[in-house]
Design an enzyme around this catalytic site. Sequence first.
Site, PDB file in Angstrom:
ATOM      1  CE1 TYR A  95       4.272  -5.055  -2.769  1.00 23.10           C
ATOM      2  CE2 TYR A  95       2.659  -3.344  -3.121  1.00 23.10           C
ATOM      3  CZ  TYR A  95       2.946  -4.328  -2.461  1.00 23.10           C
ATOM      4  OH  TYR A  95       2.009  -5.248  -1.767  1.00 23.10           O
ATOM      5  CE  LYS A 117       5.498  -3.884   0.637  1.00 24.46           C
ATOM      6  NZ  LYS A 117       4.645  -5.160   0.283  1.00 24.46           N
TER       7      LYS A 117
END
Length: 315
Positions: A139, A169
């Site tokens: 992330y 992400k």
Amino acid sequence: MDRDDVTWHGYWPAAPTPFTADGLLDEESWRALLRLYAAQGVHGVLVNGSTGEWFSQSTGERRRVVEIAVDEVAGRFPVIAGVTAYTPDEAIALARHAAEAGADGLLATPPPYVHPGPDEIVHFYDRLSSATALPFMVYNWPRGVAVDISAHPGLAARLADLDNVVAIKDSTGDWLRMLGTVEAVSDRVRVFGSFLHRRGLAVLMELGGDGNIDGGGMGAPFSVPYYEAVAARDAAAARAWADRYTALSSRLINPDYSGVFGSPIAQLKAAMRLLGQPGGHVRPPLLPIEDETRLRAIDAVLTESGLKAALGARG
């Protein structure tokens, strides 16, 4: 592992964690929220992420949130457990619990506050992603951790090469950097980014990318059919859904992911309360939005964007 070892795609809420007015974990509302997501047809859910206020939860609460999610979702869509922490050992302990609880995957940012360099980031993710057999999502969240993975040439590719990493992400505020991530690694790992607009549609149709993980999932009535249209290669339908989502999101969230009417999580939970959704209360250091002027402005966005009507049509 690589991108073909998972089916992760489409529209996922980064779920808020409902708390009661006196600060307790609201297990009943948490289950109700997960049932709402299932009814809306989301393609996955992230729990204990930034929107889930992991930073204000105890270790025991974070574990309980995962256990309830796995139990309530019951395999209908992937449950990814956020295990962000300040040290590798703490994150690894959370990861191992999530694996034992039956989560479908793991996610973490680089350690907050620490400002690690590229080699330290790779070492951190190598340890964490290999601590269990679960597929792992990196992330990139510069707003939260003050480190932008996409700003370091070659770093996303190094992370994509780690054995259990299957997705990234990328929530950088720099859209061109996100496109760089798509170009660099989408042949090897799934990329979740900012695709819920016409520019994003062009990228999904031609360059690559797999989905959005959206804070709170409030836009599901527009975003779920958007991604279903993308999967069907129906660009005209996807553009129409993208425009409806943009009419909502652009009036609530700034390009740097800050909130228009308050901190993003407090704003989200205020909006969910106006919609009658089980978002619960925020925990300190966050404060609830109680100013009537701001609440009326949020309510106007929910009405004028067509979200209230869409939710009513879905029952």
